[in-house]
Design a protein around this motif. Structure first.
Motif, short mmCIF file in Angstrom:
data_model
loop_
_atom_site.label_atom_id
_atom_site.label_comp_id
_atom_site.label_asym_id
_atom_site.label_seq_id
_atom_site.Cartn_x
_atom_site.Cartn_y
_atom_site.Cartn_z
N SER A 184 -0.32 6.03 2.17
CA SER A 184 0.26 5.47 3.39
C SER A 184 1.78 5.52 3.34
O SER A 184 2.39 5.62 2.27
CB SER A 184 -0.20 4.02 3.56
OG SER A 184 0.29 3.47 4.75
N ASN A 224 -9.36 11.98 10.37
CA ASN A 224 -8.19 12.15 11.24
C ASN A 224 -8.64 12.65 12.60
O ASN A 224 -9.24 13.73 12.70
CB ASN A 224 -7.19 13.13 10.62
CG ASN A 224 -6.42 12.52 9.47
OD1 ASN A 224 -6.24 11.31 9.41
ND2 ASN A 224 -5.96 13.35 8.56
N PHE A 233 -0.21 16.07 5.09
CA PHE A 233 -1.06 14.94 4.76
C PHE A 233 -2.50 15.24 5.16
O PHE A 233 -2.75 15.91 6.16
CB PHE A 233 -0.63 13.68 5.53
CG PHE A 233 0.79 13.25 5.28
CD1 PHE A 233 1.83 13.78 6.03
CD2 PHE A 233 1.09 12.31 4.31
CE1 PHE A 233 3.13 13.38 5.81
CE2 PHE A 233 2.38 11.90 4.09
CZ PHE A 233 3.42 12.44 4.83
N ALA A 267 -0.13 16.43 9.07
CA ALA A 267 -1.30 16.05 8.30
C ALA A 267 -2.44 17.00 8.60
O ALA A 267 -2.48 17.63 9.64
CB ALA A 267 -1.72 14.62 8.62
N TYR A 281 0.27 7.27 7.95
CA TYR A 281 0.94 8.14 6.99
C TYR A 281 2.46 8.02 7.01
O TYR A 281 3.13 8.62 6.16
CB TYR A 281 0.57 9.60 7.27
CG TYR A 281 -0.92 9.86 7.22
CD1 TYR A 281 -1.61 9.83 6.01
CD2 TYR A 281 -1.63 10.12 8.38
CE1 TYR A 281 -2.98 10.05 5.97
CE2 TYR A 281 -3.00 10.35 8.35
CZ TYR A 281 -3.67 10.32 7.14
OH TYR A 281 -5.02 10.54 7.11
N SER A 333 -4.21 11.27 1.63
CA SER A 333 -2.78 11.05 1.39
C SER A 333 -2.43 9.57 1.41
O SER A 333 -3.09 8.77 2.09
CB SER A 333 -1.94 11.79 2.45
OG SER A 333 -2.19 13.18 2.39
#
Length: 336
Positions: free
Chosen positions: A186, A275, A180, A326, A172, A184
């Motif tokens: 990069s 994630n 994020f 994020a 990210y 999202s």
């Protein structure tokens, strides 16, 4: 690619609060309190024996994953470039269900497996140079590409059905303010570039293979990872926040990232990008304060840029600018 990860399938049963990080006071027993991933399919996994091929098995995460799989009576193929190193880490008397395979034997191992876990890659927490930066990227792309080719070239009846491939939240880029999640875009720095190419290589896997791409945060554990780099600085009274200290420190305990990978192997809802961090990130200054309290060392003195650069070279820029907020789709997440 579809992003699926259900809150009902993955829960965090421990936290690092209060305040944010608890580490036993005795330095010799240093460990982080962790979040435990409670897997909805634990009973199913233990009752269904798997054969799993693992790259990067001798690394920080890989070792613990192999131990976990072996403890639950699964069979493991350790895909390595150094048989001698793997045999030292996984002696046959302690790990009778492990097959150690050097590269010429990777094809046979992968074709004899239900699933593949791809964790290989040169660590980034080292002093960077132009040559090291090339190797950081090359090591990830080369191994991932080889694994993908071997999976894709396998006959349908003996092709693994699952690939869990590591990537990183460095995908990210960095920001102190943006939020994020897995959808999202990069970033535009070096690590984002590495992660994009790394993931793009994994995405070439056969469409009939379920792919879980886990973007991993800072992994904490007493035997290595980030803590192994941080503790010596604190013991020399040089531990403290870097720069403003407001950078997000998006962590996950070693056992929790292992549990997440383990769950992804057998839970069909784990597909696409996930994630891999704890739901309660902290600012770097807060992390340093707690670590300093545990070790009985001051944490208010910022680490000077020249000292950081002496240790990490160009890689120091990652620490200075590691500011990413994020969120995974199933709970809050700050990444760096």
């Amino acid at each position: 690619m579809e992003v699926l990860c259900r809150a009902t399938a993955l829960t965090w049963t421990h936290s690092i609060s209060p305040p944010f990080l608890h580490i036993p006071q005795a330095f010799s027993k240093l460990d982080t309190r962790r979040l435990t991933v409670s897997c909805a399919s634990d009973k199913t996994q233990k009752g269904s024996q798997m054969t799993v091929s693992v790259t990067g098995a001798t690394g920080f995460i890989g070792r613990r994953l192999v131990q976990r799989l072996h403890a639950d009576n699964h069979y493991i193929h350790v895909l390595t470039r150094s048989r001698s190193k793997a045999e030292l880490i996984f002696p046959v008397k302690d790990f009778p269900r492990i097959v150690i395979a050097e590269e010429p034997k990777w094809k046979d191992s992968i074709q004899g497996s239900n699933a593949v876990v791809n964790l290989a890659g040169m660590p980034i927490n080292t002093r960077w140079s132009p040559e090291i930066k090339k190797e950081i990227k090359k090591s990830r792309i080369r191994v991932t590409s080889k694994v993908i080719d071997l999976i894709n070239d396998s006959p349908d009846e003996i092709r693994p059905t699952v690939l869990v491939s590591a990537t990183a939240v460095g995908y990210y880029g960095s920001s102190e303010t943006q939020v994020f999640d897995e959808r999202s875009p990069s970033g535009n720095d070096y690590l984002a570039e590495v992660c994009r190419e790394w993931e793009a290589t994994a995405l070439k896997v056969n469409k009939d293979v379920r792919l879980a791409l886990i973007r991993i945060g800072v992994v904490l554990g007493k035997d290595g990872g980030a803590l192994a780099k941080m503790i010596p600085l604190f013991m020399m009274f040089a531990g403290g926040p870097v720069g403003s200290g407001r950078q997000w420190f998006s962590w996950i305990h070693l056992d929790d990232i292992v549990n997440l990978i383990y769950e992804a192997l057998s839970n069909p809802s784990y597909k696409g990008v996930i994630n891999g961090t704890a739901p309660n990130p902290v600012r770097l200054a807060e992390m340093c304060e707690q670590l300093g309290n545990v070790l009985g060392r001051p944490s208010w003195l910022p680490v000077p840029d020249f000292a950081l650069k002496a240790v990490l070279g160009e890689g120091a820029s990652v620490v200075r600018t590691c500011t990413l907020h994020a969120v995974p789709r199933f709970h809050s997440y700050h990444g760096c």
